[in-house]
Motif scaffolding. Structure first.
Motif, short mmCIF file in Angstrom:
data_model
loop_
_atom_site.label_atom_id
_atom_site.label_comp_id
_atom_site.label_asym_id
_atom_site.label_seq_id
_atom_site.Cartn_x
_atom_site.Cartn_y
_atom_site.Cartn_z
N LYS A 1 3.41 9.23 -10.11
CA LYS A 1 2.67 9.32 -11.38
C LYS A 1 2.00 10.69 -11.49
N GLU A 2 1.38 11.12 -10.42
CA GLU A 2 0.72 12.44 -10.43
C GLU A 2 1.74 13.55 -10.66
N GLU B 1 2.71 13.48 -14.24
CA GLU B 1 1.63 14.03 -15.06
C GLU B 1 1.60 15.55 -14.98
N GLU C 1 0.84 -1.21 0.00
CA GLU C 1 0.00 0.00 0.00
C GLU C 1 0.87 1.26 0.00
N LEU D 1 3.98 5.32 -5.73
CA LEU D 1 3.90 5.29 -7.19
C LEU D 1 2.79 6.20 -7.71
N SER D 2 1.68 6.23 -7.02
CA SER D 2 0.58 7.11 -7.43
C SER D 2 1.00 8.57 -7.33
N SER D 3 1.71 8.88 -6.25
CA SER D 3 2.21 10.24 -6.07
C SER D 3 3.21 10.59 -7.16
N ILE E 1 2.35 1.55 -3.46
CA ILE E 1 1.31 1.99 -4.40
C ILE E 1 1.06 3.48 -4.22
N ALA E 2 1.00 3.92 -2.98
CA ALA E 2 0.79 5.36 -2.72
C ALA E 2 1.96 6.17 -3.27
#
Length: 106
Positions: free
Chosen positions: A40-41, A44, A30, A36-38, A33-34
């Motif tokens: 990715k954002e 972007e 988790e 990686l999400s950060s 994933i957090a």
């Protein structure tokens, strides 16, 4: 029966260890994933800013091209005006020279 009870106890202990390890691995996943999400954002956002910068640069380039075209047109007009002025001056000099020659003949 005692062996069966000991085996069941050992099984329950191992099951508890496996469950704890699973929870730990899930928690670590988790977090990853957090992260990686950060990331990715963030990427972007960087890409979106780069796109905006590119669009602005292209717009500035188009303005610069238009300005260059206007400068070239103005230069062409000035050149034409200068050529006309030189032609007018030369014609006036020729008339003046001709008038001088007429006056000298008289």
């Amino acid at each position: 029966a005692r062996v069966l009870a000991e085996a069941e106890e050992r099984y329950n202990q191992l099951l508890s260890v496996v469950k704890d390890e699973r929870k730990q691995v899930e928690a670590e996943l988790e977090v990853k994933i957090a992260d990686l999400s950060s990331e990715k954002e963030s990427q972007e956002n960087i890409a979106a800013q780069a796109q905006r910068d590119l669009e602005n640069a292209l717009e500035q380039l188009e303005h610069a091209r238009r300005a260059k075209d206007m400068v070239e047109l103005n230069l062409a007009n000035l050149k034409s005006s200068n050529e006309k002025a030189i032609s007018d001056v030369n014609a006036a000099l020729e008339r003046s020279q001709a008038e001088k020659e007429v006056l000298h003949k008289e």
